[in-house]
Motif scaffolding. Structure first.
Motif, mmCIF file in Angstrom:
data_model
loop_
_atom_site.group_PDB
_atom_site.id
_atom_site.type_symbol
_atom_site.label_atom_id
_atom_site.label_comp_id
_atom_site.label_asym_id
_atom_site.label_seq_id
_atom_site.Cartn_x
_atom_site.Cartn_y
_atom_site.Cartn_z
ATOM 1 N N ILE A 35 0.829 -1.209 0.000
ATOM 2 C CA ILE A 35 0.000 0.000 0.000
ATOM 3 C C ILE A 35 0.865 1.262 0.000
ATOM 4 C CG2 ILE A 35 -1.648 1.338 1.369
ATOM 5 C CD1 ILE A 35 -3.058 -1.267 2.038
ATOM 6 N N ARG A 291 -17.701 -5.057 2.353
ATOM 7 C CA ARG A 291 -16.299 -5.135 2.744
ATOM 8 C C ARG A 291 -15.805 -6.559 2.493
ATOM 9 N NH1 ARG A 291 -12.670 -1.466 2.731
ATOM 10 N NH2 ARG A 291 -10.887 -1.935 4.043
ATOM 11 N N PHE A 293 -13.162 -8.903 -0.528
ATOM 12 C CA PHE A 293 -12.166 -8.695 -1.568
ATOM 13 C C PHE A 293 -12.115 -9.856 -2.548
ATOM 14 C CE2 PHE A 293 -11.117 -6.460 2.282
ATOM 15 C CZ PHE A 293 -11.114 -5.163 1.800
ATOM 16 N N ARG A 295 -10.719 -12.306 -5.485
ATOM 17 C CA ARG A 295 -9.402 -12.851 -5.832
ATOM 18 C C ARG A 295 -9.529 -13.653 -7.116
ATOM 19 N NH1 ARG A 295 -6.226 -10.344 -1.881
ATOM 20 N NH2 ARG A 295 -7.318 -10.449 0.105
ATOM 21 N N TYR A 298 -12.191 -16.694 -8.095
ATOM 22 C CA TYR A 298 -13.498 -16.688 -7.428
ATOM 23 C C TYR A 298 -14.607 -16.664 -8.494
ATOM 24 C CZ TYR A 298 -11.466 -15.481 -2.805
ATOM 25 O OH TYR A 298 -10.782 -15.466 -1.624
ATOM 26 N N VAL A 315 -7.736 -5.344 -3.157
ATOM 27 C CA VAL A 315 -8.268 -4.132 -2.561
ATOM 28 C C VAL A 315 -7.584 -2.992 -3.308
ATOM 29 C CG1 VAL A 315 -6.485 -4.188 -0.758
ATOM 30 C CG2 VAL A 315 -8.498 -2.767 -0.447
ATOM 31 N N ASN A 320 -9.788 2.142 -1.395
ATOM 32 C CA ASN A 320 -9.989 1.348 -0.184
ATOM 33 C C ASN A 320 -11.238 0.475 -0.264
ATOM 34 O OD1 ASN A 320 -9.447 0.325 2.333
ATOM 35 N ND2 ASN A 320 -10.471 1.995 3.430
ATOM 36 N N ARG A 344 -15.402 -17.222 -0.244
ATOM 37 C CA ARG A 344 -15.293 -18.102 0.899
ATOM 38 C C ARG A 344 -16.671 -18.560 1.384
ATOM 39 N NH1 ARG A 344 -10.499 -17.784 3.274
ATOM 40 N NH2 ARG A 344 -11.152 -17.464 5.406
ATOM 41 N N VAL B 39 -5.950 -5.439 5.344
ATOM 42 C CA VAL B 39 -6.974 -4.470 4.953
ATOM 43 C C VAL B 39 -8.350 -4.765 5.557
ATOM 44 C CG1 VAL B 39 -5.837 -3.775 2.822
ATOM 45 C CG2 VAL B 39 -7.396 -5.718 2.775
ATOM 46 N N PHE B 40 -8.511 -5.951 6.115
ATOM 47 C CA PHE B 40 -9.820 -6.282 6.688
ATOM 48 C C PHE B 40 -9.681 -7.505 7.583
ATOM 49 C CE2 PHE B 40 -14.113 -8.383 6.165
ATOM 50 C CZ PHE B 40 -14.828 -7.428 6.871
ATOM 51 N N GLU B 60 -7.775 -10.429 5.712
ATOM 52 C CA GLU B 60 -7.525 -10.110 4.303
ATOM 53 C C GLU B 60 -6.337 -9.154 4.214
ATOM 54 O OE1 GLU B 60 -9.301 -10.829 1.396
ATOM 55 O OE2 GLU B 60 -11.227 -11.596 2.115
ATOM 56 N N ALA B 61 -5.364 -9.535 3.425
ATOM 57 C CA ALA B 61 -4.266 -8.631 3.103
ATOM 58 C C ALA B 61 -4.390 -8.266 1.632
ATOM 59 C CB ALA B 61 -2.928 -9.300 3.387
ATOM 60 N N VAL B 65 -5.728 -13.905 1.402
ATOM 61 C CA VAL B 65 -6.639 -14.016 2.534
ATOM 62 C C VAL B 65 -6.250 -15.260 3.311
ATOM 63 C CG1 VAL B 65 -8.326 -15.246 1.124
ATOM 64 C CG2 VAL B 65 -9.061 -14.143 3.233
#
Lengths: 362, 125
Positions: A35, A291, A293, A295, A298, A315, A320, A344, B39-40, B60-61, B65
């Protein structure tokens, strides 16, 4: 096979927090943090060692025609010292690789993805014809990408050439910190920036000079991790994720580089048919409304039914929020379409959105 | 790489600090460094029961994850709500401000199955 090292490996080993094998090379993924590095490039300037990329030289009277036959963009449109984003396709329309073509006064250079260097070389060699000489110079060239709003200010200190004269997707041959090199106004971040190609024996000298010149702008080395998030925010394709031999350039959103009327080229027949029939699926960009993310790999759902797969996701450090790309049937590709991503074991809400995801500030 | 002596560890890179029948749980310095920018954090709720070595949440990065595994079984009595807005606390201070949950242990004997700082050091070396 033993992974290769770029000429700057010792520097990376000293500075990077994590090194992984990528495209057959041991490459730095992260120096400070993904980041932080990402925001460094978006705010001032960062430098990437991308010497793992492959470079081929094409000479001879038929080099132009050969490249025009092997790539999907129109090489004949290039003037000297101009570069072009392009791709090579198979006869079935699938993508061999995406690449850059540079036109020098006496020859052409093609820059390809590290993981495809060997495959591309073989593919080109198979099709080579009289009047074309090819040379694979990948191992002798160091490629540094200096990217960000302050890239020009930093590099200008090191060269007598007025960098503002190099237009976007053009390049020059000049000395920078006394090293002869190709200075190309190109990049993979969406920010203004340059890519420097030069003899690998000068690697450390150029690296140190650019780090010094960029110090006042807090320049940092940038790893492959941030390279990936930066390109994803721009919806730039990554070969192996978003495009490969099973995807064609039209569905990948690369119609703008697919010049079907330039004359014959490998894959043209199939692509013409795809164009006539209309693409069945499209590479979309989507944003998460929760919220969560996305990948690579998926599943993408619509109303509970599976409609595609995520090809890239992360992300977004600037927004953000979770962003991703993936192929869905054309009927679900309109901006604003609600979709779900299987994350997941749960369906998380997302929507097809405008891309690029992030617009670099002028 | 910091590995405090007064904690117990799992082979999945969680730590637990035992005080009476309460355990404070987080992930190790090594784990946060491997993950990169967090991040989460998907947290359980207070009152949830977690089972030793089963996932109780996820982290989560940017690049990946990872499941969070419970070092011990018990009832969640507090979650670190600061992580909702500042998940990077896990990167900055994995053994302090970056703690994740507190549990009331349901079976104290389970701590015998955890590994010591020395063992954990050997594991990640």
């Amino acid at each position: 096979m033993e992974p290769k090292k770029t000429a700057l490996f010792d520097v990376h080993q000293k500075l990077a927090k994590k090194i992984v094998e990528f495209g057959g090379y041991l490459m730095p993924v992260q120096y400070s943090s993904i980041i932080q590095e990402h925001k460094r490039v978006r705010s001032t300037v960062g430098m990437f060692d991308v010497s793992h990329m492959g470079e081929f030289i094409f000479k001879g009277q038929n080099a132009l025609d050969f490249l025009n036959e092997m790539t999907i963009n129109d090489v004949s449109k290039l003037v000297d010292y101009q570069a072009q984003y392009s791709a090579m396709c198979y006869d079935h329309g699938g993508i061999v690789d995406d690449l850059l073509v540079y036109r020098f006064p006496d020859y052409f250079m093609m820059v390809v993805n590290a993981s495809n260097t060997e495959k591309d070389w073989d593919w080109l060699s198979e099709h080579r014809r009289d009047g074309v000489e090819m040379e694979n110079v990948s191992d002798s060239i160091t490629l540094l990408a200096v990217q960000g709003k302050k890239s020009s200010a930093a590099l200008q200190k090191l060269t007598a050439l007025d960098l503002s004269l190099i237009k976007f997707y053009h390049f020059a041959e000049a000395k920078l910190t006394d090293v002869p090199m190709t200075i190309s106004h190109t990049g993979y971040t969406g920010e203004p920036g340059f890519e420097l190609y030069f003899d690998q024996k000068y690697s450390l000298k150029v690296w140190d000079a650019v780090m010094d010149a960029g110090r006042e702008f807090d320049i940092e080395p940038i790893g492959l991790g941030a390279r990936d998030t930066l390109r994803l925010e721009m919806k730039y394709c990554l070969y192996g994720n978003d495009i490969d031999e099973t995807t064609n350039p039209l569905e990948a959103g690369l119609g703008w580089i697919t010049k079907l009327r330039k004359g014959d080229f490998v894959g043209r027949g199939t692509l013409l048919r795809v164009k006539e029939e209309g693409v069945r699926r499209k590479l979309i960009g989507f944003k998460m409304n929760e919220r969560a993310f996305p990948r690579h790999g998926y599943k993408i759902f619509k109303g509970g039914g599976e409609i595609g797969r995520v090809t890239s996701g992360t992300v977004s450090p600037m927004l953000n929020t979770g962003i991703g790309m993936g192929y869905v049937p054309a009927a679900f590709s309109a901006v604003g379409t609600s979709i779900e991503i299987g994350i997941r074991g749960e369906l998380k809400r997302a929507a097809v959105c405008e891309t690029p995801f992030y617009h670099p500030e002028a | 790489m910091e590995i405090p002596e007064d904690l117990l560890y799992t082979e999945e890179h969680e730590w637990v600090y035992i005080e009476g029948d309460v355990g404070i749980i987080g992930i190790t310095d090594y784990a946060q460094a491997e993950l990169g920018d967090v991040v989460f954090v998907e947290l359980p709720h207070v009152g949830d029961h977690i089972q030793q070595m089963e996932p109780f949440g996820s982290i989560e990065a940017v690049k990946t994850v990872s499941d969070l595994f419970a070092p011990v079984s018990g009832e969640v009595i507090e979650v670190n709500t600061n992580l909702e807005n500042n998940p990077q606390l896990i990167n900055q201070d994995p053994y302090g401000e970056g703690w994740i949950i507190k549990v009331k242990l349901s079976n104290m004997k389970q701590t015998e199955e955890l590994i010591t700082a020395d063992d954990y050091h050997n594991l990640i070396e």
